[in-house]
Design a protein around this motif. Sequence first.
Motif, PDB file in Angstrom:
ATOM      1  N   LYS A 203     136.810  47.523 143.289  1.00 32.67           N
ATOM      2  CA  LYS A 203     137.587  47.519 144.529  1.00 32.67           C
ATOM      3  C   LYS A 203     138.456  48.780 144.687  1.00 32.67           C
ATOM      4  CE  LYS A 203     137.546  44.940 147.300  1.00 32.67           C
ATOM      5  NZ  LYS A 203     136.662  44.845 148.488  1.00 32.67           N
ATOM      6  N   GLN A 206     136.264  51.612 145.823  1.00 31.69           N
ATOM      7  CA  GLN A 206     135.921  51.556 147.243  1.00 31.69           C
ATOM      8  C   GLN A 206     137.040  52.149 148.098  1.00 31.69           C
ATOM      9  OE1 GLN A 206     135.078  47.329 147.617  1.00 31.69           O
ATOM     10  NE2 GLN A 206     132.861  47.692 147.569  1.00 31.69           N
ATOM     11  N   ARG A 207     138.271  51.852 147.730  1.00 32.50           N
ATOM     12  CA  ARG A 207     139.397  52.442 148.461  1.00 32.50           C
ATOM     13  C   ARG A 207     139.456  53.956 148.242  1.00 32.50           C
ATOM     14  NH1 ARG A 207     141.797  47.549 146.543  1.00 32.50           N
ATOM     15  NH2 ARG A 207     142.835  48.619 144.815  1.00 32.50           N
ATOM     16  N   ASP A 208     139.151  54.392 147.013  1.00 35.61           N
ATOM     17  CA  ASP A 208     139.109  55.823 146.736  1.00 35.61           C
ATOM     18  C   ASP A 208     138.085  56.517 147.626  1.00 35.61           C
ATOM     19  OD1 ASP A 208     141.032  55.746 144.739  1.00 35.61           O
ATOM     20  OD2 ASP A 208     139.573  55.357 143.164  1.00 35.61           O
ATOM     21  N   GLN A 210     137.089  55.715 150.605  1.00 34.19           N
ATOM     22  CA  GLN A 210     137.601  55.832 151.971  1.00 34.19           C
ATOM     23  C   GLN A 210     138.683  56.908 152.066  1.00 34.19           C
ATOM     24  OE1 GLN A 210     138.858  51.818 152.684  1.00 34.19           O
ATOM     25  NE2 GLN A 210     136.796  51.069 153.120  1.00 34.19           N
ATOM     26  N   ARG A 211     139.561  56.955 151.075  1.00 32.54           N
ATOM     27  CA  ARG A 211     140.639  57.944 151.104  1.00 32.54           C
ATOM     28  C   ARG A 211     140.090  59.363 150.943  1.00 32.54           C
ATOM     29  NH1 ARG A 211     144.095  53.715 148.185  1.00 32.54           N
ATOM     30  NH2 ARG A 211     142.932  54.280 146.325  1.00 32.54           N
TER      31      ARG A 211
END
Length: 476
Positions: A203, A206-208, A210-211
């Motif tokens: 998880k 996944q945020r990485d 997007q960033r």
Amino acid sequence: MRNEVDSIGSLSLPSDVYYGIHTQRALDNFPITTQVTHPELIRAFLQIKQAAAQTNATSGSLPRPLAKHIVAAVKVLLSRPIDLKQFPISAIQGGAGTSTNMNVNEVIANTALEMVGRERGDYQYIHPNDHVNMGQSTNDTYPSAGKIALIRLLAPLFTELDALINSLSYKAESFKSIYKMGRTQLQDAVPTTLGNSFHAFLKPLQRDYQRLQAAEKALHSINLGGSAIGSGINVSYHYQVHVVDNLASITHLSLEQTSDLFDGTQNADAFVMLSSQLKTLAVNLSKMANDLRLLSSGPRSGFLEINLPAKQAGSSIMPGKVNPVIPEVVNQVAFEVFGFDATVTAAAEAGQLELNAFEPIMFKSLFASIEHLTHAMTTLRLNAIDGISANRQRLAQDIDLSTSFATAMSPIIGYNAASKLTKSALKTGKTLRQIATQQDLFTDQQLEHIFRVEELVINARTPEHGLVFQAPKDEN
């Protein structure tokens, strides 16, 4: 040998090189590191020179025959691997990248001269500054080339990050029904599943992703055409309007000109944002590597909840020892990236007035961060994650011996009473269920629910969100 002259004086150059006096002075001035300017930065610079020549020709600023020779030379240089013998300047250099810009100008000019049958250094016909560098300044070409190089280096990082996320997702699904002890502060907490642990790894990644996409987007805005400090000096209006579109066509990238050419000279914020996101990715990868080393520790005296693939002998003196070498290398890459981020931050902060002179060290740091993280994720996926297996027997044993079920008991008998049961189990070596059964504090149905691990670990966001008992009512 051949001699060239600049405003400082004359200098002898090796006869077999295509670079000129400015490059030679940089070699003499910056014997800092054996790591030379990154090939992707050189490649981007070459394409900028092609776009500039084509645009200057259509504007009428540069004679078309000269533009044709410059473009032909660039295409020859791009048709083969970047020859670092011709682009030998240290990646760390003074002058805000001017040495690299001039190195490219000189190599193009001399390549073009040779292609038309003239001697290298015959700059009266094709000049590095007057013709190859027309309409440009290091102020706008160097950051523009650096951004293009970063975009290209990020592409394989995105590919590998996505592959790692998919690999972790597959493991999370494979391990979703394998129960294990959860731990907080390295102490037993409550049961969970091995699948949940791997889901928790993916998880943040996944945020990485997007960033990093957001940070990469900022790189597509370039200030080519701004010339010195965004003033547009010595740049035709036609050039400013068309050069970025021409460059986009050459690079096959979606590039756009920044709305404020002066603001475009202040590129450090984009580099700091990218560096920060790379550091965050490194943090999450390193945290995962730490957990993998702990969970695979042993084989007899550690956690041994999972088995990492054995990749190499672990000791020159202890026979049979196998170390978690893949997570270890991921940790070390992360430590390096932390340092690179500090370097980028310091270099950005140190910029003064209309120009940041420290972009060379920023690019060197960012290029290394991207490439090393990409390679680290590749080896982590192929040589560790894909081959991980669960030690089911050890996991089941840990749950059976755990006193964590006291958490589910406390709503029925109270926190203090549950604590006493825990201490008794630990003191006697018996399981918590044995102690609870002996003291006859629960009904058989309650014990069945308390120790039904699959009911205890149901995700909290589902309607059947885990084991909940009503606290005993106060009869007073």
